[in-house]
Design an enzyme around this catalytic site. Structure first.
Site, PDB file in Angstrom:
ATOM      1  N   THR A   1     -18.047  -4.143  47.108  1.00 15.20           N
ATOM      2  CA  THR A   1     -17.341  -3.000  48.105  1.00 15.20           C
ATOM      3  C   THR A   1     -18.104  -3.615  49.121  1.00 15.20           C
ATOM      4  OG1 THR A   1     -19.903  -2.061  47.126  1.00 15.20           O
ATOM      5  CG2 THR A   1     -17.817  -1.134  46.103  1.00 15.20           C
TER       6      THR A   1
ATOM      7  N   GLY B   1     -23.823  -4.721  36.022  1.00 11.18           N
ATOM      8  CA  GLY B   1     -24.305  -5.585  36.954  1.00 11.18           C
ATOM      9  C   GLY B   1     -25.886  -5.840  35.916  1.00 11.18           C
TER      10      GLY B   1
ATOM     11  N   GLY C   1     -11.285  -2.690  38.834  1.00  9.37           N
ATOM     12  CA  GLY C   1     -12.089  -1.805  38.907  1.00  9.37           C
ATOM     13  C   GLY C   1     -12.246   0.221  38.663  1.00  9.37           C
TER      14      GLY C   1
ATOM     15  N   GLY D   1      -9.484  -2.173  44.910  1.00 10.73           N
ATOM     16  CA  GLY D   1      -8.578  -1.581  44.732  1.00 10.73           C
ATOM     17  C   GLY D   1      -7.139  -1.591  43.811  1.00 10.73           C
TER      18      GLY D   1
ATOM     19  N   CYS E   1     -24.127  -6.936  46.637  1.00 13.16           N
ATOM     20  CA  CYS E   1     -24.319  -6.036  46.552  1.00 13.16           C
ATOM     21  C   CYS E   1     -25.172  -5.447  47.732  1.00 13.16           C
ATOM     22  CB  CYS E   1     -26.004  -5.389  45.259  1.00 13.16           C
ATOM     23  SG  CYS E   1     -25.738  -3.522  45.496  1.00 13.16           S
TER      24      CYS E   1
HETATM   25  C1  LIG Z   1     -19.575   2.843  39.948  1.00 13.45           C
HETATM   26  C2  LIG Z   1     -19.675   1.057  40.783  1.00 13.45           C
HETATM   27  C3  LIG Z   1     -20.354   0.285  40.053  1.00 13.45           C
HETATM   28  C4  LIG Z   1     -20.195  -1.463  40.636  1.00 13.45           C
HETATM   29  N1  LIG Z   1     -21.374  -2.151  40.180  1.00 13.45           N
HETATM   30  C5  LIG Z   1     -21.436  -3.152  40.670  1.00 13.45           C
HETATM   31  C6  LIG Z   1     -21.985  -4.373  39.709  1.00 13.45           C
HETATM   32  O1  LIG Z   1     -22.938  -3.624  38.991  1.00 13.45           O
HETATM   33  N2  LIG Z   1     -21.981  -5.447  40.721  1.00 13.45           N
HETATM   34  C7  LIG Z   1     -20.913  -6.182  40.965  1.00 13.45           C
HETATM   35  O2  LIG Z   1     -20.412  -7.022  41.035  1.00 13.45           O
HETATM   36  N3  LIG Z   1     -20.290  -5.046  41.420  1.00 13.45           N
HETATM   37  C8  LIG Z   1     -20.157  -3.612  40.887  1.00 13.45           C
HETATM   38  N4  LIG Z   1     -19.371  -2.890  41.610  1.00 13.45           N
HETATM   39  C9  LIG Z   1     -17.862  -3.558  42.635  1.00 13.45           C
HETATM   40  C10 LIG Z   1     -17.049  -3.804  42.174  1.00 13.45           C
HETATM   41  O3  LIG Z   1     -17.236  -4.457  41.060  1.00 13.45           O
HETATM   42  C11 LIG Z   1     -16.020  -4.201  42.314  1.00 13.45           C
HETATM   43  O4  LIG Z   1     -15.946  -5.196  43.120  1.00 13.45           O
HETATM   44  C12 LIG Z   1     -16.036  -3.348  43.811  1.00 13.45           C
HETATM   45  O5  LIG Z   1     -15.416  -2.014  43.583  1.00 13.45           O
HETATM   46  C13 LIG Z   1     -13.995  -3.649  44.290  1.00 13.45           C
HETATM   47  O6  LIG Z   1     -12.908  -3.328  43.532  1.00 13.45           O
HETATM   48  P1  LIG Z   1     -12.314  -1.758  42.792  1.00 13.45           P
HETATM   49  O7  LIG Z   1     -11.635  -1.354  44.455  1.00 13.45           O
HETATM   50  O8  LIG Z   1     -10.830  -1.966  41.759  1.00 13.45           O
HETATM   51  O9  LIG Z   1     -13.332  -0.510  42.751  1.00 13.45           O
HETATM   52  C14 LIG Z   1     -19.156  -1.598  41.289  1.00 13.45           C
HETATM   53  C15 LIG Z   1     -17.905  -0.369  42.027  1.00 13.45           C
HETATM   54  C16 LIG Z   1     -18.295   0.436  41.257  1.00 13.45           C
HETATM   55  C17 LIG Z   1     -16.932   1.174  41.864  1.00 13.45           C
END
Ligand SMILES: Cc1cc2nc3c(=O)[nH]c(=O)nc-3n(C[C@H](O)[C@H](O)[C@H](O)COP(=O)(O)O)c2cc1C
Ligand SMILES: Cc1cc2nc3c(=O)[nH]c(=O)nc-3n(C[C@H](O)[C@H](O)[C@H](O)COP(=O)(O)OP(=O)(O)OC[C@H]3O[C@@H](n4cnc5c(N)ncnc54)[C@H](O)[C@@H]3O)c2cc1C
Ligand SMILES: Cc1cc2nc3c(=O)[nH]c(=O)nc-3n(C[C@H](O)[C@H](O)[C@H](O)COP(=O)(O)OP(=O)(O)OC[C@H]3O[C@@H](n4cnc5c(N)ncnc54)[C@H](O)[C@@H]3O)c2cc1C
Ligand SMILES: Cc1cc2nc3c(=O)[nH]c(=O)nc-3n(C[C@H](O)[C@H](O)[C@H](O)COP(=O)(O)O)c2cc1C
Ligand code: FES
Ligand code: FES
Lengths: 276, 310, 310, 276
Positions: free
Chosen positions: C200, C53, C272, C251, C137
């Site tokens: 998240t 981001g 992610g 996930g 966020c």
């Molecule tokens: C460490 C971390 C940093 C993240 N930073 C951002 C971000 O900067 N912008 C954003 O839109 N989502 C961010 N996310 C959310 C992820 O893009 C994603 O929506 C979320 O982790 C769910 O997917 P996952 O379960 O596969 O990780 C972040 C997630 C994690 C774990």
């Protein structure tokens, strides 16, 4: 108040008996076990996989190696199909697994054994019909019902290997690929064996059980099937393992039966086969 | 494990004037009507048993599959199968008589009148210490509305129950909302004596081979360790906003998990899915809290909401 | 692994007129600016890289601890640390030039003007195929409001971005809402070209020995396999309500996980947290989808929303 | 394009060297390794625990058993503190673990080794200071810096046992219970050893590192500390392992450094110790 059994049992053996089929032995001063009962194993203490896994009790081992229903250990026969069973298959003798059981009802031995001398006046011939892994809980039953006939249906040679332990029983085999026994489904054998005095005990895939139940129904004989279902608790508390009961089934206000606590063995006409 | 009077009072907690010997309860729907676990755990060592959700009439529940395992959790769509309030009072509740743990009835209805009527029937039941209102079940779509996601409807349910019973009323909230604080305030203003949370998060699993939902009802409620961080956060937010005691739950497996909720502000906790994995889980959680309290020379009452932030 | 033209077109998907060679993208914040993974995976085999981001000015982020593991997941409160849009355009984006995968910029601001300004700066950037707006966020509380939980504010952000750029606009939604469909409609009416979800879930972990939140910021965002059932359910609900394409995430670890989202209605997916466990995870997911498509003699486009219910 | 290393490595040994401290050997045709670098291990393929665990590289094993920085295997020294390390400790030789690495910067060997002949004109005496488990990454450093002195601080005999491998080096030990070496903290030893020509390399608990850094600062010498932090990715992507940089640190717009990719070794004055 805490008297039922949930405990760490030591593994005595855990061998691949046929491709991806394993037989595991667990040390366990068992209470009396009914053929058809099952246990819930916790295969890991990690949170993934989270839930216990159900397995039918394949054999009870007593000190003298006799066909007792009480013993110093049990055996399970299982197939590796996913993560839980894979983890189980990697366990070594000496390691322990957490066992909850014995659970469920099991086959109604007294009723089956009274063969002809009871007020139902039939059951002269108990036909035990197993499909694939469904053979597991029939072994203990066959040990008790020495006069019965065991019918086995499987895909091919690997599955048919599961019947080796049954020597000493009258056993007939059908395989889909014809590699062992008759080529075709186990229901072909059942048709040949079924008579007005028979009772059927069956365990296997739903499709097979449905066909078996239909044949037994046509012949007008009792058919006891052992069902499977996704389970969380194994003790009738979560209501997760429900199957729909049929027309002859329970009271109207109790449309569902729990496979874990009302079963896993059901009279086939108590089941709504359409809903399965 | 003998406990002396001092140790036991170090563990006790109070909610709406009722004293519990320890802060550990079983969560509704995960402990049957109590006796299912009788052979596997010592019910006398629990703070309370919360029984399966009760409706006016017996309910058959949903077709199967009703449950599916997910990473660190499970989805359920039981459909609130239960024996109905009459059978419960006649056949189930009496079995729990004489136990040291308290018994809480969990109720749900399809209309506000259902809830009121249920509360009335339970009012004079011997052996019940409180009523927990489930306004948050995501499985039953009948009537269309999910009471628990609308503060006005939630308040109406609580109000109706409040007027229909002399028993303490606990309102159980759904986590499927934007702002839990709004719901907490709504049900408190409507007269609830305590708030319990969280119920399950709505989720879904797809069988990719069959291209169908795994559950017959498509969606179900997510429970288990997977949801614990969400549950602890919501309990903390709720506790900060609440005037009444909070009962926390969601993914508790160990005493340490339970303490997260208590320190974040819960006066008691409920153990749900963990009882499926280990029928003795809730008792072990209580024992572990006793150890912690002893080791830290404190009491459960001192721990409640003791979280230091910033 | 060579792919012939037919196989590759069986995998391709389209969003807002942009064609992607396969439906697998990396999720913002979990893949750095792309090159961090250059040595560990083959970026050319991804559908797209969504970068960390970006804000107008560089941001330092939150104090630590910023992350903590939870059952089947993790909490993060990074605080949207990033190099800022200028450094990104000058130093980071050019490194991704010449790759076969597409690049999507993820942006966030503290005011609507921030968002508009960011979109403007990115408008003519060479090598960017779309802008993803993070309105969800949960970590940054500055200004007080969380855009993503309020349909009116969310729409205002989307509208402002829409007017400021010629690039396709993807709006990324928060799961911390009562009804995701309301948000989907709001951002669609405001002109988004696609919707991505879920970000998240807000969660918390408590260090019971210290009686403090584990994370310095108290709460954080829950990601990883634990949240998948919630994510699949929300994607399914969103897809049913949406006119624009959905990008699903939450996930995903394996191809089967990704297919749950696609079958439930997602035109593409993002991987992610899984990339932390295995830097090659997203590429493996893409390969697994290719296998599935071949085995089932189908195409990704046919799979999208192919869920049969009832 | 995929050239860095993440692979299944076979375990050659995994032995308890001292109560709850284990030394594990992994077969790995390593790239060149800098002392102080680390690896991220995946100890299970279940989803719980989910994340990899970081461990400093303790030793590089080459075919000839020499102190090479390139070899056919590595060793890690670890303490069982939680689930991940417990799972690791149960693994048997022949099993495999997934290794990501080598990661991080490591100590600046060239700068340290130029001892007095370089433009900084000091570093005649490299003092390697380890606290408890923090001794692990210093072993490889000590192998390269033969002339240095190693100081070790630990709770008691069990931890002090970790220093056995250092024979051949000048090593001094302090234990809190006085069971081995001097009674007290390792900083007491450091005070005695520190001189204007020293450079300090330290690894251990934050409290100790803080004290070591303060002493080095007072003495006006360079101090390189290896830090720990919660990690998810290990490669600078998640930004989860941030530590705050100090006054002398990086540009104003980059207040945080990543332990995994900017570190784990930092010049102590680049760290904001108050924020740790
Ligand atoms: C460490 C971390 C940093 C993240 N930073 C951002 C971000 O900067 N912008 C954003 O839109 N989502 C961010 N996310 C959310 C992820 O893009 C994603 O929506 C979320 O982790 C769910 O997917 P996952 O379960 O596969 O990780 C972040 C997630 C994690 C774990
Ligand atoms: C009462 C009862 C007795 C059983 N007895 C035996 C037995 O004696 N031997 C034996 O090998 N198995 C038996 N099973 C089935 C066994 O429980 C499952 O195979 C096992 O739980 C799968 O676990 P897993 O983690 O390996 O698979 P998972 O990773 O959970 O699933 C892998 C695949 O197996 C399927 N599956 C999961 N659970 C079941 C199930 N209950 N039935 C059928 N398919 C399933 C899943 O849908 C999936 O496709 C029994 C089940 C029940 C309910
Ligand atoms: C760069 C780096 C190098 C490291 N090198 C080594 C090494 O050579 N040998 C070794 O034994 N350990 C080392 N560690 C620490 C090691 O990573 C942790 O001990 C391990 O991750 C704990 O995993 P677990 O699952 O057993 O414990 P968990 O169940 O995750 O946690 C158990 C307890 O340990 C604490 N803990 C968790 N992670 C850390 C951490 N990173 N540092 C300190 N405490 C922690 C937790 O707060 C908790 O109290 C290193 C850490 C880093 C960041
Ligand atoms: C199988 C199952 C059935 C449930 N039934 C009910 C119920 O009848 N009434 C209710 O209020 N909550 C019910 N719940 C929700 C639990 O009481 C609890 O709120 C939720 O599971 C979260 O706790 P856990 O993660 O510890 O399980 C049920 C949960 C499960 C898993
Ligand atoms: S598995 Fe819980 S009721 Fe049957
Ligand atoms: S661990 Fe991910 S940036 Fe350091």
């Amino acid at each position: 108040m805490k008297n039922r059994i949930e405990r760490l049992c030591e593994i005595t053996h855990n061998k691949e008996v046929s491709s991806s089929y394993f037989r595991i032995g667990l040390k366990w001063q068992t209470p009396r076990i009914a053929p058809g009962q099952f246990v819930m194993l916790r295969v890991t203490d990690s949170l993934d996989p989270l839930l216990r896994r159900p397995f039918g009790i394949y054999n009870v081992i007593d000190a003298a190696g006799k066909a007792s229903l009480r013993g110093t250990g049990i055996e399970l026969l299982y197939k590796v199909v996913g993560r839980g069973t894979r983890i189980l298959s990697l366990k070594k003798p000496g390691e322990c697994v957490d066992v909850l059981g014995p659970l469920g009802n099991g086959w109604p031995l007294p009723r089956l054994l009274s063969s002809g001398k009871n007020r139902w006046g039939r059951h002269d011939k108990i036909i035990m019909t197993g499909g694939g892994m469904g053979i597991a809980p029939l072994y203990l039953l066959a040990k008790k019902i020495k006069t019965g006939v065991v019918l086995f249906g499987g895909k091919g040679r690997a599955e048919a290997g599961l019947t080796k332990a049954f020597k000493g029983h009258k056993i007939r085999i059908a395989t889909e690929d014809g590699s062992v026994g008759k080529k075709g489904f186990v229901t072909e054998l059942l048709k040949e064996e079924l008579g007005p005095d028979s009772a059927v005990c069956a365990c296997g895939p739903v499709g097979m059980l449905k066909a078996v139940a239909a044949l037994a129904d046509d012949a007008g004989v009792d058919c006891y099937v052992s069902l499977e279902s996704s389970m969380a608790c194994g003790i009738g508390a979560c209501l997760g393992c429900a199957v729909k009961s049929g027309a002859h089934g329970a009271a109207a206000n109790r449309d569902y039966r729990m496979v874990c606590s009302d079963g896993p063995v059901f009279l086939s006409r108590d089941i709504d086969w359409e809903a399965l | 494990m003998k406990k002396n009077a001092a140790a036991s009072s170090a563990l006790s907690t109070e909610i709406a004037g009722i004293k519990f010997q320890n802060p550990v309860m079983t969560a509704s729907g995960t402990f049957g009507y109590g006796m299912e676990f009788g052979g596997y755990t010592d019910l006398n060592r629990l703070g309370a048993v919360v029984v399966k959700g009760l409706s006016l009439k017996p309910r058959a529940g949903n077709p199967g599959p009703r449950i599916v395992e997910t990473p660190g959790g499970m989805l359920n769509a039981i459909g609130l199968q239960n024996v109905g309030v009459e059978v419960f009072l006649k056949e189930k509740l009496p079995l729990l008589k004489g136990l040291k743990c308290r018994v809480i009835a969990n109720i749900f209805g399809e209309t506000i009148e259902d809830y009121a009527e249920l509360a009335k029937r339970l009012d004079n039941a011997e052996g019940l210490c409180a009523v927990e209102i489930n306004i948050s079940c995501p499985n039953v779509k009948k009537g269309g509305i999910v009471f628990g996601t609308d503060p006005i409807e939630a308040a109406r349910v609580v109000h109706a129950v409040r007027r229909s019973t002399g028993l303490p009323v606990i309102t159980k909230l759904s986590p499927n909302v934007t702002d839990i604080k709004v719901l907490v305030r709504a049900v408190e203003d409507a007269g609830t004596d305590a708030v319990s949370l969280i119920n399950t998060l709505t989720g879904m699993a797809v069988d990719v081979e069959r291209r169908r939902p795994v559950l017959a009802m498509s969606t179900g409620g997510l429970s288990g360790p997977a949801i614990r961080p969400v549950a602890v956060r919501m309990c903390w937010e709720a506790a900060k906003a609440a005037r009444t005691p909070i009962i926390g739950m969601g993914g508790i497996v160990t005493a340490s998990d339970a303490l997260e909720f208590i320190i974040a502000g819960a006066s008691a906790v409920q153990v749900g899915t963990a009882s499926f994995i280990d029928p003795d889980a809730a008792v072990k959680v209580a024992a572990g809290i006793a150890d912690y309290v002893k080791r830290h020379k404190t009491t459960v009452r001192e721990l409640i909401g003791s979280l230091k932030t910033g």
